[in-house]
Design an enzyme around this catalytic site. Structure first.
Site, short mmCIF file in Angstrom:
data_model
loop_
_atom_site.label_atom_id
_atom_site.label_comp_id
_atom_site.label_asym_id
_atom_site.label_seq_id
_atom_site.Cartn_x
_atom_site.Cartn_y
_atom_site.Cartn_z
N ARG A 125 -7.25 -11.03 -7.11
CA ARG A 125 -7.84 -9.71 -7.32
C ARG A 125 -7.71 -9.31 -8.79
NH1 ARG A 125 -6.52 -4.60 -3.62
NH2 ARG A 125 -4.34 -5.08 -4.08
N ARG A 184 -0.44 5.83 5.87
CA ARG A 184 0.21 4.52 5.85
C ARG A 184 1.49 4.52 6.66
NH1 ARG A 184 -1.96 2.55 0.58
NH2 ARG A 184 -1.56 0.33 0.40
N ARG A 231 -3.19 -6.42 -11.16
CA ARG A 231 -2.29 -5.27 -10.96
C ARG A 231 -0.84 -5.73 -10.91
NH1 ARG A 231 -4.97 -2.11 -5.93
NH2 ARG A 231 -2.78 -2.03 -5.33
N ARG A 279 5.03 -6.14 0.01
CA ARG A 279 4.05 -5.17 0.52
C ARG A 279 3.58 -5.55 1.93
NH1 ARG A 279 -0.45 -4.92 -3.79
NH2 ARG A 279 -1.18 -3.10 -2.64
N LYS A 339 -10.05 -2.84 2.12
CA LYS A 339 -10.29 -1.41 2.40
C LYS A 339 -11.07 -0.76 1.25
CE LYS A 339 -5.89 -0.47 2.76
NZ LYS A 339 -5.33 -1.81 2.52
P1 ADP Z 1 -7.46 -3.27 -0.28
O1 ADP Z 1 -8.16 -2.03 -0.79
O2 ADP Z 1 -7.43 -3.35 1.22
O3 ADP Z 1 -6.11 -3.48 -0.89
P2 ADP Z 1 -9.53 -4.71 -1.82
O4 ADP Z 1 -10.79 -4.07 -1.35
O5 ADP Z 1 -9.05 -4.36 -3.18
O6 ADP Z 1 -8.35 -4.53 -0.73
O7 ADP Z 1 -9.73 -6.29 -1.70
C1 ADP Z 1 -8.68 -7.21 -2.05
C2 ADP Z 1 -9.26 -8.42 -2.78
O8 ADP Z 1 -10.06 -9.20 -1.88
C3 ADP Z 1 -10.17 -8.05 -3.94
O9 ADP Z 1 -10.01 -9.02 -4.97
C4 ADP Z 1 -11.57 -8.11 -3.34
O10 ADP Z 1 -12.54 -8.38 -4.33
C5 ADP Z 1 -11.42 -9.26 -2.33
N1 ADP Z 1 -12.25 -9.09 -1.14
C6 ADP Z 1 -12.61 -7.94 -0.52
N2 ADP Z 1 -13.36 -8.18 0.59
C7 ADP Z 1 -13.44 -9.54 0.70
C8 ADP Z 1 -14.06 -10.42 1.64
N3 ADP Z 1 -14.72 -9.97 2.72
N4 ADP Z 1 -13.92 -11.76 1.43
C9 ADP Z 1 -13.23 -12.21 0.37
N5 ADP Z 1 -12.63 -11.46 -0.56
C10 ADP Z 1 -12.72 -10.13 -0.41
P1 AMP Z 2 -3.28 0.65 -2.67
O1 AMP Z 2 -4.09 0.75 -3.90
O2 AMP Z 2 -3.85 1.42 -1.51
O3 AMP Z 2 -2.95 -0.79 -2.31
O4 AMP Z 2 -1.88 1.38 -2.98
C1 AMP Z 2 -1.02 0.88 -4.00
C2 AMP Z 2 0.40 1.40 -3.79
O5 AMP Z 2 0.39 2.86 -3.89
C3 AMP Z 2 1.03 1.10 -2.45
O6 AMP Z 2 1.62 -0.19 -2.39
C4 AMP Z 2 2.07 2.24 -2.36
O7 AMP Z 2 3.20 1.98 -3.17
C5 AMP Z 2 1.32 3.41 -2.97
N1 AMP Z 2 0.58 4.18 -1.94
C6 AMP Z 2 -0.76 4.32 -1.83
N2 AMP Z 2 -1.08 5.08 -0.77
C7 AMP Z 2 0.11 5.42 -0.18
C8 AMP Z 2 0.46 6.19 0.97
N3 AMP Z 2 -0.48 6.75 1.76
N4 AMP Z 2 1.77 6.31 1.26
C9 AMP Z 2 2.72 5.76 0.50
N5 AMP Z 2 2.47 5.02 -0.59
C10 AMP Z 2 1.17 4.86 -0.94
#
Ligand code: ADP
Ligand code: AMP
Length: 225
Positions: free
Chosen positions: A138, A99, A171, A182, A24
């Site tokens: 990541r 969420r 992280r 999660r 995302k």
């Molecule tokens: P989210 O915001 O949904 O938690 P991220 O955008 O941070 O996810 O992506 C999660 C991990 O996967 C990161 O390490 C990112 O660099 C990697 N990633 C994102 N898109 C792809 C893809 N299409 N293929 C492989 N790895 C990806």
């Molecule tokens: P993210 O970076 O989007 O993966 O969010 C990291 C963490 O922040 C999540 O696992 C939740 O604990 C918290 N968080 C982020 N957005 C929300 C939301 N809309 N509602 C509740 N918790 C959230």
């Protein structure tokens, strides 16, 4: 090439759905750049608050470290207020919000007050096993929040951010035991939003298992620009 969305009356109010690690944030940053709209990530807002040691940050950290969602009441007003900023008047890409169903309902109600609605809910579909592999790899920049993957999307210099040169870290909530929690929380509380936005007529599904640029091209097609 930047497209922008300055044409009168056209807005792009986009929300990103998908499991933690589905991509995302990666996609939201590219969408924001291409369409000149702000990228609003609730996770980034919480992490910034944790770093600054604010009261909100201290409260959110208790939940985040356990892989749990932060309570709705700590999230909803924060986002609704953020959407009133000047930079959001032509649209935005919301990453990590809503969420839960109550969050989605609160967003719908806040937008309805202004005669508005979400234009696109983009669900990035990635199976759980891929998610588990991704999260362990990541790495996030401590300073600017840019994300990388040690295998799939590596930084040019190992351990350091391409954009600002700061250190990259795993992280706390990407540790394997927290990722499992999660994912459970995602299936229980967030996945129902797919039905919610299908019913609203704005859900668009993309395959998130392919290369990140292919995911992005699929999203651009969906957005029709
Ligand atoms: P989210 O915001 O949904 O938690 P991220 O955008 O941070 O996810 O992506 C999660 C991990 O996967 C990161 O390490 C990112 O660099 C990697 N990633 C994102 N898109 C792809 C893809 N299409 N293929 C492989 N790895 C990806
Ligand atoms: P993210 O970076 O989007 O993966 O969010 C990291 C963490 O922040 C999540 O696992 C939740 O604990 C918290 N968080 C982020 N957005 C929300 C939301 N809309 N509602 C509740 N918790 C959230």
């Amino acid at each position: 090439m930047k497209t922008g969305n300055k044409k009168k009356g056209i807005t792009m109010k986009i929300i990103m759905l998908g499991a933690p690690g589905a991509g995302k944030g990666t996609q939201a940053k590219m969408i924001a750049e291409k369409y000149t709209i702000p990228h609003i990530s609730t996770g980034d807002i919480f992490r910034a608050n944790i770093k600054e040691g604010t009261e909100l940050g201290n409260k959110a950290k208790e939940y985040m470290d356990q892989g749990l969602l932060v309570p709705d009441e700590l999230v909803v007003n924060l986002v609704v207020d953020r959407l009133t900023w000047e930079d959001a008047k032509n649209g935005y890409v919301l990453d990590g919000f809503p969420r839960t169903i109550p969050q989605a309902e609160a967003l719908t109600a806040a937008l309805a007050e202004k005669g508005e609605k979400v234009d696109y809910a983009i669900d990035i579909d990635v199976p759980d096993q891929n998610i588990i592999d991704r999260m362990g790899g990541r790495r996030a920049c401590v300073a600017c929040g840019a994300t990388y993957h040690i295998v799939n999307i590596p930084p040019k210099k190992e351990g350091f951010c391409d954009k600002c040169g700061a250190e990259l870290i795993l992280r706390d909530d990407d540790k394997p035991e927290t990722v499992k929690k999660r994912l459970d929380v995602y299936h229980e509380q967030t996945q129902p939003l797919i039905d919610y936005y299908t019913a609203e007529g704005v859900l668009k599904e993309v395959d998130g298992t392919v290369d990140m640029m292919d995911v992005f091209n699929a999203i651009v097609q969906v957005l029709g620009a």
